[in-house]
Design an enzyme around this catalytic site. Structure first.
Site, PDB file in Angstrom:
ATOM      1  N   ASP A  93       0.873  -1.188   0.000  1.00  0.00           N
ATOM      2  CA  ASP A  93       0.000   0.000   0.000  1.00  0.00           C
ATOM      3  C   ASP A  93       0.902   1.227   0.000  1.00  0.00           C
ATOM      4  OD1 ASP A  93      -2.335   1.613   0.126  1.00  0.00           O
ATOM      5  OD2 ASP A  93      -2.132   1.810   2.286  1.00  0.00           O
ATOM      6  N   SER A  94       0.315   2.377  -0.299  1.00  0.00           N
ATOM      7  CA  SER A  94       1.091   3.608  -0.211  1.00  0.00           C
ATOM      8  C   SER A  94       1.541   3.869   1.222  1.00  0.00           C
ATOM      9  CB  SER A  94       0.245   4.788  -0.711  1.00  0.00           C
ATOM     10  OG  SER A  94      -0.960   4.858   0.043  1.00  0.00           O
ATOM     11  N   CYS A 125      -4.324  -1.825  -1.659  1.00  0.00           N
ATOM     12  CA  CYS A 125      -4.561  -0.419  -2.011  1.00  0.00           C
ATOM     13  C   CYS A 125      -5.644  -0.409  -3.086  1.00  0.00           C
ATOM     14  CB  CYS A 125      -3.274   0.205  -2.546  1.00  0.00           C
ATOM     15  SG  CYS A 125      -3.478   1.907  -3.089  1.00  0.00           S
ATOM     16  N   GLU A 166      -2.888   8.794   7.964  1.00  0.00           N
ATOM     17  CA  GLU A 166      -1.448   8.525   7.901  1.00  0.00           C
ATOM     18  C   GLU A 166      -0.702   9.360   8.949  1.00  0.00           C
ATOM     19  OE1 GLU A 166      -0.228   6.291   5.563  1.00  0.00           O
ATOM     20  OE2 GLU A 166       1.783   6.518   6.388  1.00  0.00           O
ATOM     21  N   CYS A 185     -10.957   2.321   0.892  1.00  0.00           N
ATOM     22  CA  CYS A 185      -9.537   2.694   0.969  1.00  0.00           C
ATOM     23  C   CYS A 185      -9.007   2.030   2.239  1.00  0.00           C
ATOM     24  CB  CYS A 185      -9.397   4.217   1.044  1.00  0.00           C
ATOM     25  SG  CYS A 185      -7.725   4.774   1.501  1.00  0.00           S
ATOM     26  N   HIS A 226      -6.638   2.683   4.173  1.00  0.00           N
ATOM     27  CA  HIS A 226      -6.342   3.592   5.292  1.00  0.00           C
ATOM     28  C   HIS A 226      -7.541   3.694   6.241  1.00  0.00           C
ATOM     29  CE1 HIS A 226      -2.710   4.819   3.234  1.00  0.00           C
ATOM     30  NE2 HIS A 226      -2.425   5.667   4.197  1.00  0.00           N
TER      31      HIS A 226
HETATM   32  N1  DGL Z   1      -4.769   3.042   1.010  1.00  0.00           N
HETATM   33  C1  DGL Z   1      -4.937   3.417  -0.369  1.00  0.00           C
HETATM   34  C2  DGL Z   1      -6.230   2.832  -0.933  1.00  0.00           C
HETATM   35  O1  DGL Z   1      -6.708   1.812  -0.467  1.00  0.00           O
HETATM   36  C3  DGL Z   1      -4.888   4.881  -0.728  1.00  0.00           C
HETATM   37  C4  DGL Z   1      -4.222   5.858   0.148  1.00  0.00           C
HETATM   38  C5  DGL Z   1      -3.596   6.983  -0.641  1.00  0.00           C
HETATM   39  O2  DGL Z   1      -4.320   7.856  -1.142  1.00  0.00           O
HETATM   40  O3  DGL Z   1      -2.377   6.924  -0.763  1.00  0.00           O
HETATM   41  O4  DGL Z   1      -6.766   3.360  -1.867  1.00  0.00           O
END
Ligand code: DGL
Length: 218
Positions: free
Chosen positions: A10-11, A73, A151, A179, A181
Site C-alpha cells: 500500500d502507499s 490499495c 497517515e 480505501c 487507510h
Molecule cells: N490506502 C490506499 C487505498 O486503499 C490509498 C491511500 C492513498 O491515497 O495513498 O486506496
C-alpha cells in the site's frame, strides 16, 4: 521448511492494517510489507505517476522471493492491477470497494462509498457500479483528505462525522470503506453510524481469497 512469503503493498498505513489481519488469520506465512510513504497520498495523483512509483516495488517483491502479493490499495487495484499482472509474473490478490455486497444487502437502495478520488474515477469502479449497482443509488462523498489525516494520525473526528451523518441523512444504510487507510477508523465510523448503517470493507474476503491462492501454490 521456509515459510511462504506474501508481499503486501500500500502507499502507507493501510497495508499494515491488512498485513496484521493476514498474520492473525494465516500465521504460517511470512509477510513482506512494502509502502511508499514518500509519494503518499496516491489517491490524488496521476495514474502514470503512480505506476512509475510501484513498478520497482513490485520488482522487489519478486527479487525477494514473494510468491503472491496482496495489493492492499484500492487506488492501485482499481486502476493498475491489470497492467501489473501483465508485467510481473507473480500472483496478485487485489482489494477494491465492496460495491457488489453493499448493493445486495441494502434495504434502502442507497449506499455510500468512501474512497479516494482516483478510485472513484477508475474504469473498474465504474464497471462495478454498472454491473452490480444499477438499481441502487451510490453516494460518493469527498474523502480526499482522509488518507493523509489517518497517515499523520491527525484525524478530525468532526470531518468524518459530518460525512457519515450526511450519508445516513441521505438514506444510505450500507457504507463501504473503499480505501485501506480507512480500516484504521472503522470503529470510529461504526460508532458514528451507531447501527443506522452497516460499515463494510474487504479485509475478510481478501484473506479468504489469499487462502485459496496459497492452496494453488506448488
Ligand atoms: N490506502 C490506499 C487505498 O486503499 C490509498 C491511500 C492513498 O491515497 O495513498 O486506496
Amino acid at each position: 521448511m521456509p515459510k511462504i512469503k506474501v508481499g503486501v503493498f500500500d502507499s502507507g498505513v493501510g497495508g499494515a492494517h491488512v498485513a496484521h489481519s493476514i498474520e492473525k488469520a494465516i500465521p504460517g506465512v511470512k509477510i513482506v510489507l512494502k509502502e511508499d510513504k514518500a509519494h503518499l497520498p496516491y489517491g490524488n495523483r496521476d495514474i502514470e505517476e503512480i505506476y512509475s512509483f510501484i513498478k520497482p516495488i513490485f520488482q522487489e517483491f519478486i527479487d525477494e522471493g514473494c510468491q503472491v502479493v496482496v495489493v492492499a490499495c484500492n487506488t492501485v487495484t482499481t486502476n493498475l492491477i491489470g497492467r501489473l499482472r501483465q508485467e510481473f509474473p507473480i500472483l496478485m490478490v487485489g482489494m477494491e470497494p465492496m460495491v457488489k455486497p453493499a448493493a445486495k444487502k441494502t434495504r434502502s437502495k442507497i449506499i455510500g462509498v468512501c474512497a479516494t478520488p482516483r478510485t472513484l474515477s477508475s474504469e473498474r469502479y465504474k464497471w462495478l457500479k454498472e454491473t452490480y449497482a444499477q438499481k441502487v443509488k451510490v453516494l460518493e462523498p469527498d474523502c480526499g483528505d482522509w488518507a493523509l489525516m489517518i497517515e499523520g494520525n491527525t484525524l478530525d473526528r468532526e470531518i468524518v462525522a459530518k460525512t457519515i451523518e450526511n450519508l445516513i441523512a441521505a438514506g444510505a444504510d450500507e457504507i463501504v470503506l473503499g480505501c485501506t487507510h480507512y480500516h484504521w477508523i472503522e470503529a470510529i465510523i461504526k460508532d458514528i453510524a451507531s447501527g443506522r448503517a452497516e460499515v463494510i470493507h474487504p479485509e475478510k474476503p481478501t484473506i479468504e481469497q489469499l487462502k485459496k491462492v496459497l492452496l494453488q501454490l506448488p
